[in-house]
Scaffold this active site. Structure first.
Site, PDB file in Angstrom:
ATOM      1  N   GLU A  16       0.845  -1.210   0.000  1.00  0.00           N
ATOM      2  CA  GLU A  16       0.000   0.000   0.000  1.00  0.00           C
ATOM      3  C   GLU A  16       0.873   1.250   0.000  1.00  0.00           C
ATOM      4  O   GLU A  16       2.072   1.199   0.241  1.00  0.00           O
ATOM      5  CB  GLU A  16      -0.885   0.028   1.256  1.00  0.00           C
ATOM      6  CG  GLU A  16      -2.339  -0.352   1.028  1.00  0.00           C
ATOM      7  CD  GLU A  16      -3.158   0.725   0.326  1.00  0.00           C
ATOM      8  OE1 GLU A  16      -2.576   1.724  -0.157  1.00  0.00           O
ATOM      9  OE2 GLU A  16      -4.391   0.561   0.247  1.00  0.00           O
ATOM     10  N   ARG A  99      -7.475   0.719  13.199  1.00  0.00           N
ATOM     11  CA  ARG A  99      -6.086   0.992  12.846  1.00  0.00           C
ATOM     12  C   ARG A  99      -6.048   2.120  11.822  1.00  0.00           C
ATOM     13  O   ARG A  99      -7.033   2.377  11.131  1.00  0.00           O
ATOM     14  CB  ARG A  99      -5.401  -0.241  12.269  1.00  0.00           C
ATOM     15  CG  ARG A  99      -5.903  -0.680  10.896  1.00  0.00           C
ATOM     16  CD  ARG A  99      -4.907  -1.623  10.227  1.00  0.00           C
ATOM     17  NE  ARG A  99      -5.371  -2.186   8.966  1.00  0.00           N
ATOM     18  CZ  ARG A  99      -5.311  -1.584   7.784  1.00  0.00           C
ATOM     19  NH1 ARG A  99      -4.822  -0.341   7.687  1.00  0.00           N
ATOM     20  NH2 ARG A  99      -5.735  -2.189   6.684  1.00  0.00           N
ATOM     21  N   ASN A 101      -4.973   3.789   8.300  1.00  0.00           N
ATOM     22  CA  ASN A 101      -4.819   3.295   6.936  1.00  0.00           C
ATOM     23  C   ASN A 101      -4.067   4.355   6.137  1.00  0.00           C
ATOM     24  O   ASN A 101      -3.000   4.787   6.543  1.00  0.00           O
ATOM     25  CB  ASN A 101      -6.190   2.951   6.342  1.00  0.00           C
ATOM     26  CG  ASN A 101      -6.106   2.001   5.163  1.00  0.00           C
ATOM     27  OD1 ASN A 101      -5.286   1.076   5.169  1.00  0.00           O
ATOM     28  ND2 ASN A 101      -6.937   2.196   4.158  1.00  0.00           N
ATOM     29  N   ASN A 147      -9.377   5.823   2.890  1.00  0.00           N
ATOM     30  CA  ASN A 147      -8.409   5.410   1.883  1.00  0.00           C
ATOM     31  C   ASN A 147      -7.831   6.602   1.134  1.00  0.00           C
ATOM     32  O   ASN A 147      -7.330   7.527   1.740  1.00  0.00           O
ATOM     33  CB  ASN A 147      -9.036   4.364   0.943  1.00  0.00           C
ATOM     34  CG  ASN A 147      -8.266   3.058   0.983  1.00  0.00           C
ATOM     35  OD1 ASN A 147      -7.036   3.059   1.015  1.00  0.00           O
ATOM     36  ND2 ASN A 147      -8.961   1.939   0.990  1.00  0.00           N
ATOM     37  N   ASP A 197      -9.595   2.345  -3.986  1.00  0.00           N
ATOM     38  CA  ASP A 197      -8.629   2.219  -2.887  1.00  0.00           C
ATOM     39  C   ASP A 197      -7.774   3.489  -2.834  1.00  0.00           C
ATOM     40  O   ASP A 197      -8.300   4.570  -2.673  1.00  0.00           O
ATOM     41  CB  ASP A 197      -7.811   0.935  -3.102  1.00  0.00           C
ATOM     42  CG  ASP A 197      -7.149   0.416  -1.843  1.00  0.00           C
ATOM     43  OD1 ASP A 197      -6.711   1.244  -1.022  1.00  0.00           O
ATOM     44  OD2 ASP A 197      -7.035  -0.808  -1.675  1.00  0.00           O
TER      45      ASP A 197
END
Length: 291
Positions: A16, A99, A101, A147, A197
């Site tokens: 990512e 969490r 991102n 995202n 995403d």
């Protein structure tokens, strides 16, 4: 796309957040579930790995040196020489089911980073702005999977993806204060195309969006919502993209292998790799954290 290259077949569980650092001429990206991040210098071919010890959603170079990172338990700074992590903000540390991102810096060098549930709780996340002096503001709540982030070329709009909505939202963005207003939907992604995403913006103001489950990165016009171009990848779980290279005309693309069956992994063995593709359009520079 004939010039698609595999830069690193490291088989990241959940690759990512690629970011290009023009100062060092290196690309950085994370493996969230592998609890590590990588750096790759294309001119030397050098690849380095750094262990984070907890899930790491995003890593951003810091103007004064080292990095700031959005980890599972808050925002941390990292010194690659000493390999030391230091807590910078304990935001959401008490929310053990969440969490951090994706994260990225605005033109003023502030960090924006969002959270998501690790236990499938819908709308449990939020989007935060971290100022250079350590002040924290919540910009958006009720987020399921915070995202992609990108700013318009004039910094008047913030584009934002909450993946579960299958849309890209735009906010009016006040660069001076870092505040947002006027949220609206500018792009809708059909479910069969995959889930939106991470994303990046090019020098023409068009958005490049990674499609999780969609085998592709797609270029959209945020003014019209129109799909302009697609880059197909030999990996189903495409997670994010960032422009890099000397002329900012190379798109680095991260992918994942988490949750894929053995059969799918055999069918798509490059899942988890970092890819690079040369484009006819240039991108925009990543901003380092200035705090």
């Amino acid at each position: 796309m004939g010039n698609l290259e595999v830069i690193s077949n490291i088989k990241a569980e959940l690759g990512e957040g690629p970011v290009w650092d023009a100062r060092s001429g290196a690309v950085y990206w994370v493996d969230i579930e592998g609890k590590r991040f990588f750096s790759h210098n294309p001119s030397s071919g050098q690849l380095e790995e750094h262990d984070a010890g907890q899930r790491i959603g995003a890593v951003v170079p810091r103007e004064q040196g080292g990095f700031i990172a959005a980890l599972e338990n808050g925002i941390f700074t990292y010194d690659p020489a000493s390999r030391e992590w230091i807590e910078w903000s304990d935001t959401e540390r008490d929310l053990t089911g969440n969490r951090f991102n994706d994260g990225k810096c605005d033109a003023a060098g502030r960090l924006l980073a969002g959270t998501m549930s690790t236990i499938g709780e819908p709308k449990a996340g939020a989007l935060y702005r971290f100022d250079l002096d350590g002040r924290v503001d919540r910009l958006e709540e009720g987020v399921s999977t915070s995202n992609g982030l990108a700013w318009s070329l004039d910094n008047q709009f913030l584009y934002y993806i909450d993946s579960n909505t299958q849309t890209v939202a735009a906010f009016d963005y006040d660069l001076e204060s870092g505040t947002v207003s006027g949220k609206r939907t500018v792009i809708e992604i059909p479910k069969e195309a995959g889930t939106p995403d991470g994303m990046s913006i090019d020098a023409e103001g068009m958005l490049w969006i990674a499609h999780w489950g969609g085998f592709k990165v797609a270029r959209f016009n945020p003014q019209t919502g129109e799909l302009l171009q697609e880059i197909r990848l030999p990996a189903p779980l495409v997670t994010s993209c960032a422009f890099g290279g000397e002329h900012l005309d190379e798109l680095y693309i991260t992918t994942a292998r988490v949750g894929l069956s053995q059969e799918k992994l055999e069918q798509y063995p490059l899942s988890g790799s970092l890819f690079k593709v040369k484009l006819a359009v240039k991108g925009t520079l990543s901003i380092p954290f200035k705090g």
